[in-house]
Design an enzyme around this catalytic site. Structure first.
Site, PDB file in Angstrom:
ATOM      1  N   HIS A 245       0.855  -1.189   0.000  1.00  0.00           N
ATOM      2  CA  HIS A 245       0.000   0.000   0.000  1.00  0.00           C
ATOM      3  C   HIS A 245       0.889   1.236   0.000  1.00  0.00           C
ATOM      4  O   HIS A 245       1.839   1.333   0.773  1.00  0.00           O
ATOM      5  CB  HIS A 245      -0.917   0.006   1.215  1.00  0.00           C
ATOM      6  CG  HIS A 245      -2.078   0.944   1.061  1.00  0.00           C
ATOM      7  ND1 HIS A 245      -1.944   2.306   1.116  1.00  0.00           N
ATOM      8  CD2 HIS A 245      -3.387   0.704   0.833  1.00  0.00           C
ATOM      9  CE1 HIS A 245      -3.132   2.862   0.934  1.00  0.00           C
ATOM     10  NE2 HIS A 245      -4.025   1.913   0.757  1.00  0.00           N
ATOM     11  N   HIS A 355       0.701  -4.998   2.109  1.00  0.00           N
ATOM     12  CA  HIS A 355      -0.729  -4.774   2.343  1.00  0.00           C
ATOM     13  C   HIS A 355      -1.621  -5.930   1.932  1.00  0.00           C
ATOM     14  O   HIS A 355      -2.499  -6.333   2.690  1.00  0.00           O
ATOM     15  CB  HIS A 355      -1.152  -3.514   1.581  1.00  0.00           C
ATOM     16  CG  HIS A 355      -2.587  -3.142   1.739  1.00  0.00           C
ATOM     17  ND1 HIS A 355      -3.154  -2.885   2.978  1.00  0.00           N
ATOM     18  CD2 HIS A 355      -3.584  -2.979   0.830  1.00  0.00           C
ATOM     19  CE1 HIS A 355      -4.434  -2.561   2.818  1.00  0.00           C
ATOM     20  NE2 HIS A 355      -4.721  -2.634   1.530  1.00  0.00           N
TER      21      HIS A 355
END
Length: 568
Positions: A245, A355
């Site tokens: 992310h 992520h």
């Protein structure tokens, strides 16, 4: 050498169900609820029902709900983000069934945020050309969905065991999934290792982000489902595509464990990415600038950090003002202030962090794995939807849609009566691996062949060493030298620990880390979230396909399958 079973005591108790669902995120909860017509359903979860990744999902759930949107446009954005290796049939199922599936969540009591006209409020995130992200509580979408599903589960008749770590799959004489072994810990009852027999097993165990030192994933995300599936003889695919992310709150050099996420929706509402000098560095790198697909933004941030020597970049949303921060992003505002940053008056320091696993246990369009009776959905699965890079907010939708599809498939798939299962866990058959040149060859992964059924455990302390290796060599930026070192260092880890939760988790992490490193080393190109410094370009001619991982005996093998040869 990879253990083909987890070393554990013999089961001290037994139970029976018709369908076992492992995991309590959106995929597991929906699967458990939808499978009720098939008989007794047992839901097993590693901690508490709300401890998985779903409750941490801030941004929302993507679906073509707006009058000016369509499934075809959602499909196009998903295929673009997946960089050429999505399964288009899987994506089409996702986007066409998605709107009704989201409406089904509303019928179950999920309270999405509403616009002034009373309709569902929709926002935009990276890679989307339309505002199609439904959210709840401003930035607490996952928590609200989880709340509604858990409320429905309460009086549903689904049996639940919390604080239970699933160990291995049980099979019948024909090789069909026939149950699980598990260990119930802490407050859970009954205690200790047991066996549950069932007609089908659904793995919805979530992600594997804890293979890295810093991740947005909760502590329980140790890749247990993928490791179990490999030991049972199922296939995993696309494991090299771990999404980082772009905007995770920077807590200083050396920060480890679960890190606070700054949702992509903040950029969707107009926040800018800037460097220490205040320059918007994503402008000109992509037509969507800060709203480019996540792999593009993560690479842009990492590149700018290297160019400037800065330890982080910044997200600037001071122009939102206090009222918008408090109403639209209250969770993120509180997290930032907890760590001494006030987004109303200050720029937010950010860095990329592990992520989401775009790959996982390989399934067909109804969640079936290579092992009859074993299914997978949610982040643990590789349905073909995400390709090389998941489109923002497609994760909750994928768990929802494919859990529904598994429940539908079980109407015809379930045997009429539970199979007779041994309480000994399933193991993969031994076979010699080959090491040949060329992307189409099956190549040896970690370790050397040995007798099937061998079970051993890494000590709990290995967890930190696995995370160090993966973060150092298999992170956002990858190279042949680093990946070779990762494979070598992982292969050098050994242990003979006593059975226990920490050792079982460390061994699962070791299994999935070894598989990720081997696949990342094998794919000699840059595609989506897999970024090779030594192969900076995409190579559709040689690499437009999938790397499929299997555990044969005690050896991981990775085989390249061109896209046109993919299963239906």
């Amino acid at each position: 050498m990879i253990p083909s079973v987890l070393h554990a005591p013999a089961p001290g108790w037994t139970a029976e169900a018709d369908v076992i669902v492992v995991g309590s995120g959106i995929a597991g909860l929906v699967a458990a609820l939808r499978c009720r017509p098939h008989g007794r359903v047992l839901l097993v979860t590693k901690a508490l029902l709300d401890a998985g990744s779903t409750r941490w999902a801030q941004g929302g759930i993507a679906a073509a709900l707006a009058a000016d949107d369509s499934p075809e446009e959602h499909l196009a954005d998903t295929l673009t983000a997946g960089v050429g290796i999505c399964d288009e049939d899987a994506v089409r199922a996702l986007v066409t069934e998605g709107p009704d599936a989201v409406r089904g969540l509303i019928d179950l009591g999920t309270a999405f945020d509403r616009a002034a006209d009373g309709g569902i409020a929709l926002t935009r995130e990276g890679g989307h050309h339309r505002r199609r992200i439904a959210h709840a509580g401003g930035d607490a979408t996952g928590a609200e969905i989880s709340r509604a599903l858990r409320a429905e589960l309460k009086d549903s008749g689904v049996d639940v065991i919390e604080h239970a770590l699933v160990l291995d799959l049980l099979k019948d004489a024909a090789g069909r999934a026939a149950g699980i072994t598990l260990h119930v810990m802490g407050e859970g009852q009954p205690n200790g290792v047991g066996a549950v027999r069932a007609r089908a097993v659904v793995l919805a165990t979530g992600g594997l982000g804890q293979v890295f030192s810093a991740t947005t994933n909760p502590e329980v995300s140790t890749g247990d489902g993928v490791a179990l599936a490999l030991r049972a003889g199922a296939e995993a695919a696309d494991l090299e595509f771990v999404q980082f992310h772009p905007t995770v709150l920077y807590l200083g050099t050396g920060a480890t464990g679960q890190q606070p996420l700054i949702s992509e929706a903040v950029r969707g509402e107009g926040a800018h990415l800037v460097d220490d000098a205040g320059e918007r560095f994503m402008t000109g790198r992509h037509e969507l600038a800060e709203l480019a697909p996540r792999d593009v933004v993560a690479k842009g941030i990492t590149t700018r950090m290297h160019e400037t020597g800065a330890p982080c970049m910044f997200l600037d949303a001071r122009h939102f003002g206090a009222a918008m921060w408090e109403s639209r992003f209250p969770t993120i505002l509180a997290a930032c202030r907890h760590h001494g940053i006030d987004p109303v008056t200050e720029r937010i320091p950010i860095v990329p962090a592990a992520h989401y696993a775009s790959g996982g246990i390989r399934t067909d369009l109804h969640g079936r794995t290579a092992v009859p009776g074993l299914y997978a959905c949610g982040e643990a699965a590789c349905t073909g939807v995400h390709g090389a890079n998941r489109l923002a907010s497609n994760s909750l939708l994928e768990g929802l849609v494919f859990a529904n599809r598994i429940a539908a498939a079980l109407h015809t798939d379930l045997p009429s009566a539970p199979s007779a299962a041994s309480d000994e866990p399933a193991t993969s058959a031994p076979a010699a691996a080959t090491a040949e040149a060329g992307p189409a060859a099956a190549v040896a992964g970690t370790g050397a062949a040995s007798t099937a059924g061998e079970g051993w455990l890494l000590p709990a302390g290995s967890r930190g060493e696995i995370q160090r290796i993966m973060t150092s060599h298999v992170g956002v930026l990858r190279s042949a030298d680093g990946l070779e070192r990762a494979v070598r260092e992982l292969d050098g880890l050994r242990g003979d620990a006593e059975p226990g939760v920490a050792a079982w988790e460390a061994t699962n992490l070791y299994t999935v880390a070894s598989a990720i490193a081997a696949a990342a080393h094998r794919r000699e190109e840059t595609r989506g979230s897999h970024w090779r410094e030594d192969f900076p370009e995409r190579a559709d001619g040689a690499w437009r396909g999938h790397l499929v991982t299997r555990l044969t005996g005690n050896v991981l093998t990775t085989t390249y399958e061109p896209l046109e040869g993919k299963r239906s």
